[in-house]
Write a protein that holds these residues in place. Sequence first.
Motif, PDB file in Angstrom:
ATOM      1  N   CYS A  90      -7.010  -5.370  -1.494  1.00 35.18           N
ATOM      2  CA  CYS A  90      -7.549  -4.019  -1.286  1.00 35.18           C
ATOM      3  C   CYS A  90      -6.844  -2.975  -2.128  1.00 35.18           C
ATOM      4  N   LEU A  91      -5.709  -3.355  -2.751  1.00 30.95           N
ATOM      5  CA  LEU A  91      -5.003  -2.383  -3.591  1.00 30.95           C
ATOM      6  C   LEU A  91      -5.889  -1.902  -4.728  1.00 30.95           C
ATOM      7  N   HIS A 119       0.802   4.226  -2.576  1.00 27.70           N
ATOM      8  CA  HIS A 119       0.610   5.609  -2.127  1.00 27.70           C
ATOM      9  C   HIS A 119       1.746   6.499  -2.590  1.00 27.70           C
ATOM     10  N   GLN A 155      -8.388   0.560  -3.428  1.00 29.05           N
ATOM     11  CA  GLN A 155      -7.776   1.860  -3.182  1.00 29.05           C
ATOM     12  C   GLN A 155      -7.466   2.572  -4.502  1.00 29.05           C
ATOM     13  N   CYS A 193      -0.756  -2.591  -8.576  1.00 27.28           N
ATOM     14  CA  CYS A 193      -1.937  -3.432  -8.365  1.00 27.28           C
ATOM     15  C   CYS A 193      -1.794  -4.773  -9.068  1.00 27.28           C
ATOM     16  N   GLU A 200      -2.516  -8.648  -1.829  1.00 24.40           N
ATOM     17  CA  GLU A 200      -3.280  -7.684  -1.036  1.00 24.40           C
ATOM     18  C   GLU A 200      -4.390  -7.119  -1.928  1.00 24.40           C
ATOM     19  N   GLN A 257       0.837  -1.213   0.000  1.00 26.25           N
ATOM     20  CA  GLN A 257       0.000   0.000   0.000  1.00 26.25           C
ATOM     21  C   GLN A 257       0.864   1.251   0.000  1.00 26.25           C
TER      22      GLN A 257
END
Length: 936
Positions: free
Chosen positions: A713-714, A689, A717, A704, A711, A685
């Motif tokens: 959730c990338l 970011h 996000q 991603c 992961e 993450q």
Amino acid sequence: MAAYLQWRRFVFFDRETVKEPPGPDGAGGKCFALPPGIAVCDSGRGNLVFGDILRGGRQIWFLPRSLQLSSFQAYKLRVTHLYQLKQHNILVSVGEDEEGINPLVKVWNLEKRDGGNPLCTRIFPAIPGNKPTVVSCLTVHENLNFMAIGFADGSVVLTKGDITRDRHSKTQVLHEGSYPVTGLAFRQSGKTTHLFVVTTENIQSYMLSVKDYPRLELDTHGCGLRCSSLSDPSQDLQFIVAGNECVYLYQPDERGPCFAFEGQKLIVHWYRGYLIIVSKDRKTSPKSEFAGNEAQNSDKQVLNIYDLCNKFIAYSSIFDDIVDVLAEWGSLYVLTRDGKIHVLQEKDTQTKLEACKPMLFRKNLFEMAINLAKSHHLDSDGLSEIFRQYGDHLYNKGNHDGAIQQYIRTIGKLEPSYVIRKFLDAQRIHNLTAYLQTLHLQSLANADHTTLLLNCYTKLKDSSKLEEFIKTSESEVHFDVETAIKVLRQAGYYSHAVYLAEKHAHHEWYLKIQLEDIKNYQEALHYIGKLPFDQAESNMKRYGKILMHHVPKETTELLKILCTDYRPSGDGEGPGLLEGKKANSEEFIPVFANNSRELKAFLEHMTEVQADSPQGVYDTLLELRLQNWAHEQDEQIKEKLHSEALTLLKSGRFKTVFDKALVLCQMHNFKDGVLYLYEQGKLFQQIMHYHMQNEQYKKVIEVCELYGDQEACLWEQALGYFARKEEDCKEYIAAVLKHIENKNLMPPLLVVQTLAHNSTATLSVIKDYLVNKLQKQSRQIEQDEQRIQKYREETTRIRQEIEELKASPKIFQKTKCSICTSALELPSVHFLCGHSFHQHCFESYSESDSECPTCMPENRKVMDMIRAQEQKRDLHDQFQHQLKCANDGFSVVADYFGRGVFNKITLITDLPPGKGATTIEAGLQRELLLHAKRST
């Protein structure tokens, strides 16, 4: 020649008359008296020995200390001479057994007895040749190998060999002359034996240890009878001859000193360093030395005891007609003609000094007092007191040089401060220096004395004495070295201080003077390189910064050696023979303050040579490379530094200090390093970011794609990130939606809500996504409805079977055993599930009499699922209760999620409608469930 009249007189002996021992009734106190006629005597072996000389006398008398007189008959007429040996219990006598001149020599062994008397071991006539003559003197060597007899006709007979036996000895005439022999004495020096012969007119010596006995005439004047003696080793065993004018001392080959003691000498003896002379009182008329004894019966005689070394008269007294003076039991015994014995007891040394101190000190005869104390072996405390008083006397007279010599002799006894205070004046500094030097030589100086002595040297500018003082060998150091170094440094004698520090291995002082005073940094660094490892390490920590500032290159090289494979440069053991030691390189990093170039070289050397260097070394090297990279302007060099920093990061040395390395990279904006560390730490993450902050849209998608599987959730996000962008990001949104759709990562409603924030995202962007999603859901609904219908039909069928089991008989038609597959035979076991078994097979394989071995594994799974449902049903009730009562319901839900309460559970079957759980028999319910499980 020493003048007799100048000699001081003292009373070092106490005179008493020997008293008779008290009787049984306690009576006593009378003067002890010898038998009349005693004229010859001697002493030794604990007895005074006497002999009769008057006609009719024949006894030899023994007087022990108990005064119990005893005697035996030695001759028939008289005893004329006695000689008692001091080291053997042998007595030699000369006497007469018949009238006329026919003297006999008898040797007595006093330890053996013959009829109650001492054993006479030898008898022989005392005649030189065939000429009868009178014996004048007698002497015997203590080794019992020589005996000499002197005669009135000038002859001397020497007996050589064992004098106690006739067979083992040889007698010969050694000397012939025309003057009577008055004295004989043996002198033993090592293996050399001499015999002194003195007559009334000359003195001669014979060497008896050489063949033919060579003779040497020492002087042309002699002495009277009993006026010669041999001194003890304190006077070098000299032969003493007392004439009427002087007393002469002789060596075997020459004449020694003489002393002017006037008066007619009658008797001469030597006793414990004293010369004892009995002479006529000057008030009486002189008589012949070799005259008869009867003419002297009423003479007054003077007994003088001389100390020849210290030149004083230790005692002087007048006696009436002395027969002889004997020494025994530590005292002198004076025999007088009236038969009395007077004892002279020498006073102890302390009493002597106390008695003579007033006169000696009053008349300033300190040298005499000192010599007296030494000759009487006074203890060091007593001598020291005399030296002190003598020094005080000289000091008060202004003789400071002489005074300091006396004070020096008090060292070890007198408190040094007593002397030092007297000589603190600048004019007396030479005397003080001499005293302090001696104090140090005797190893009695303390640090203050060393300080004072060195200050004296420096004030006198006496460099030669100073060097002599400090350049003594290791075993001769008599001062506190550290104190000396401090004083020399303070006085500016840096070279002397450095020499002293190096010689005595005071490394800290050596380096302190070299670095702070002399400023010789190169020499100090070279000196550290010669020290043992522990001392080299500690001194580099202490002085490393100073050395790095002035000699950075050499200091860095020494540190490299010290931290890798250190061996002192002065070691003579050769390479490979002594295992090297290494210091902790991390501890020396502070030494390189403001010397980044040397620090970089040191750290790179350590990482190359020693891969297991401490973590601090790698941390510091990374920080140093990042700093250089950040401040470098040249692009090529900057690229090289970039590569070095990234290579160091990828070395794998920062796994344990990940956060520290990350902070360093972030502080210096080292992008590649930050991303590498994020990747190593699985901080996906943060990677995304980082790219989002830098608006790198493609990098966001790449992240991603790379890490989305690890992961999920990338993607969510990423969708949220693009949804917030006002720019046209339709391409990236479409790519994200496609992946979300494939992986089913988000509910469609949430996707719509997320994209609703983007003003540029129109319905066309998510049209395809929504259509595909709705189609998938439709297909899923159809599949679920088909499955529901299937489950309903199955449930109906199972209920019918249950009813049949309850209402109709069960027919078992199996023909083979379900275990061994052989033909079924009686006895057999049948189960409602349809399995049949031989009884022996069933008993062998079955774990329970009521369960089918074949269906038992599946039945147990079902039962476990039932128990799990019951337990979770209880958790559900508890969960509802806690949820209602809790202030924070979300924390309760999270807690139960963690405990697995909301995991998926497959429902096996439902209960028949219209019947409660309590109305179904337990066995039938179990069969229903097992049948349902088997059917599905």
